[in-house]
Design a protein around this motif. Structure first.
Motif, PDB file in Angstrom:
ATOM      1  N   ASN A  62       0.831  -1.198   0.000  1.00  0.00           N
ATOM      2  CA  ASN A  62       0.000   0.000   0.000  1.00  0.00           C
ATOM      3  C   ASN A  62       0.866   1.248   0.000  1.00  0.00           C
ATOM      4  OD1 ASN A  62      -2.839  -0.991   0.231  1.00  0.00           O
ATOM      5  ND2 ASN A  62      -2.022  -1.954   2.078  1.00  0.00           N
ATOM      6  N   GLU A  63       0.548   2.172  -0.868  1.00  0.00           N
ATOM      7  CA  GLU A  63       1.335   3.402  -0.950  1.00  0.00           C
ATOM      8  C   GLU A  63       1.215   4.225   0.332  1.00  0.00           C
ATOM      9  OE1 GLU A  63       1.707   7.060  -4.133  1.00  0.00           O
ATOM     10  OE2 GLU A  63       1.961   4.969  -4.734  1.00  0.00           O
ATOM     11  N   HIS A  64       0.048   4.197   0.955  1.00  0.00           N
ATOM     12  CA  HIS A  64      -0.122   5.005   2.166  1.00  0.00           C
ATOM     13  C   HIS A  64       0.677   4.460   3.349  1.00  0.00           C
ATOM     14  CE1 HIS A  64      -3.372   1.949   2.725  1.00  0.00           C
ATOM     15  NE2 HIS A  64      -3.025   2.062   3.997  1.00  0.00           N
ATOM     16  N   SER A  95      -1.672   3.169  -7.273  1.00  0.00           N
ATOM     17  CA  SER A  95      -0.430   3.667  -6.653  1.00  0.00           C
ATOM     18  C   SER A  95       0.696   3.707  -7.672  1.00  0.00           C
ATOM     19  CB  SER A  95      -0.026   2.761  -5.477  1.00  0.00           C
ATOM     20  OG  SER A  95       0.266   1.447  -5.951  1.00  0.00           O
ATOM     21  N   GLU A 119      -6.267  -2.625  -2.913  1.00  0.00           N
ATOM     22  CA  GLU A 119      -5.706  -1.514  -2.147  1.00  0.00           C
ATOM     23  C   GLU A 119      -6.712  -0.358  -2.161  1.00  0.00           C
ATOM     24  OE1 GLU A 119      -4.524  -2.887  -4.890  1.00  0.00           O
ATOM     25  OE2 GLU A 119      -2.381  -3.336  -4.759  1.00  0.00           O
ATOM     26  N   ASP A 122      -5.704   3.323  -1.132  1.00  0.00           N
ATOM     27  CA  ASP A 122      -4.868   3.956  -2.161  1.00  0.00           C
ATOM     28  C   ASP A 122      -5.711   4.345  -3.378  1.00  0.00           C
ATOM     29  OD1 ASP A 122      -2.578   3.778  -0.679  1.00  0.00           O
ATOM     30  OD2 ASP A 122      -1.723   2.087  -1.771  1.00  0.00           O
TER      31      ASP A 122
END
Length: 328
Positions: A62-64, A95, A119, A122
């Motif tokens: 996950n980008e977050h 992402s 995801e 994201d």
């Protein structure tokens, strides 16, 4: 005659040695470069340098969750309507490169459907940024390994936006394996079916809706050109994507549909922190010619170029390297 040739050759050799002595003398006087071992900053704004955060993410990544957020907004990039009124589908659009591409496509006037695995947070963030650019965004969760889902995703996009002009195949699975014997059948099939079969599924589903002037853009990789000893399966799929791109470009040329690929070098996205151990992630990209990984916003303009008929109407079957240097 022979003696004359020998004399000329001796003279040339002497001249070459004299040139060499001059260069050697300059080398001895040379001071260590002030930029030695320092990552290269060639763009309009300073990008993060190595070491990157020593962090390992759980798949699919996950980008977050990244300690250092990838840069995808490209604030210096000004849209000029290159994709005005068009519709694009971007797989892996939640992402990384996919998110950056979705944002710039929107800035250029396109509505965007992003396809992603699970995801959700994201994907919602990507959707928000696309909408902030003044365009609509459709977020579709599913697995590109499934041909039925790919067909459904394309049909939902066309139903919502009324057309399809651009397909970006970007979804990928990457997980290292140090030895071929350690690469399980399950691992191999996950990579093959996601990275290359998924591209076939999406392109096949999209084609009935693509008109003359449309574009397909595939995400390749430098690993598909140079290989990677611990990414045997991933590199093989990226090489296959390059061949698929060139073959499909020839296949669709008479229909007026262009097919190209972008082959990035190392890029700071969730893909690698979800692959390697934290201590290796800290060194990610330092072996590139620029001594650092790219940020997604440094890659996404290449996709705009290949998507826009104004920019690339005579570009077809190209694998465009965006690697921070020539490599090899």
């Amino acid at each position: 005659m022979a003696s004359t040739s020998k004399k000329a050759a001796k003279t040339t050799a002497g001249r070459q040695r004299a040139i060499q002595r001059g260069v050697d003398a300059l080398d001895r006087k040379k001071k260590p470069s002030e930029t030695k071992d320092r990552p290269v900053q060639a763009g309009t704004r300073k990008q993060p340098q190595n070491p990157m955060p020593a962090q390992h993410l759980r798949k699919p990544g996950n980008e977050h969750d990244l300690a250092l957020s990838p840069r995808f907004l490209a604030p210096d990039y000004l849209g000029s309507g290159k994709l005005e009124g068009m519709t694009a589908v971007v797989t892996g659009g939640d992402s990384g490169i996919g998110r950056a591409v979705a944002v710039l496509f929107a800035r250029e006037g396109a509505d965007v459907a992003i396809v992603y695995l699970d995801e959700h947070e994201d994907a919602a963030d990507t959707r928000r940024h696309v909408e902030q650019e003044g365009r609509q965004c459709l977020a579709l969760a599913g697995d590109v390994k499934d041909p039925a889902f790919c067909k459904q995703a394309i049909e939902q996009t066309v139903k919502k936006f009324g057309r399809l002009d651009i397909l970006v195949n970007n979804a990928a699975f990457q997980l290292h394996s140090e030895r071929l014997e350690d690469l399980s059948d399950e691992h191999l099939q996950e990579t093959l079916q996601t990275n290359i079969a998924g591209y076939f599924h999406m392109a096949r589903a999209a084609l009935p809706h693509l008109k003359r002037g449309a574009a397909i853009i595939n995400s390749g990789s430098e690993t598909g050109i140079f290989g990677s000893k611990a990414l045997l399966d991933y590199s093989a799929t990226k090489g296959a994507i390059h061949a698929f791109t060139k073959s499909l470009a020839s296949n669709l040329l008479e229909r007026g549909i262009r097919v190209n690929a972008v082959a990035p070098g190392p890029v700071w996205t969730p893909l690698n922190p979800a692959d390697r151990a934290a201590e290796e992630v800290a060194k990610f990209g330092q072996d590139s010619d620029m001594g650092r990984p790219a940020q997604p916003e440094e890659i996404s303009p290449a996709y705009v170029f290949l998507a826009s008929p104004v920019c690339s109407s005579y570009v077809n079957g190209v694998v465009l390297p965006v690697m921070g240097g020539p490599r090899g």
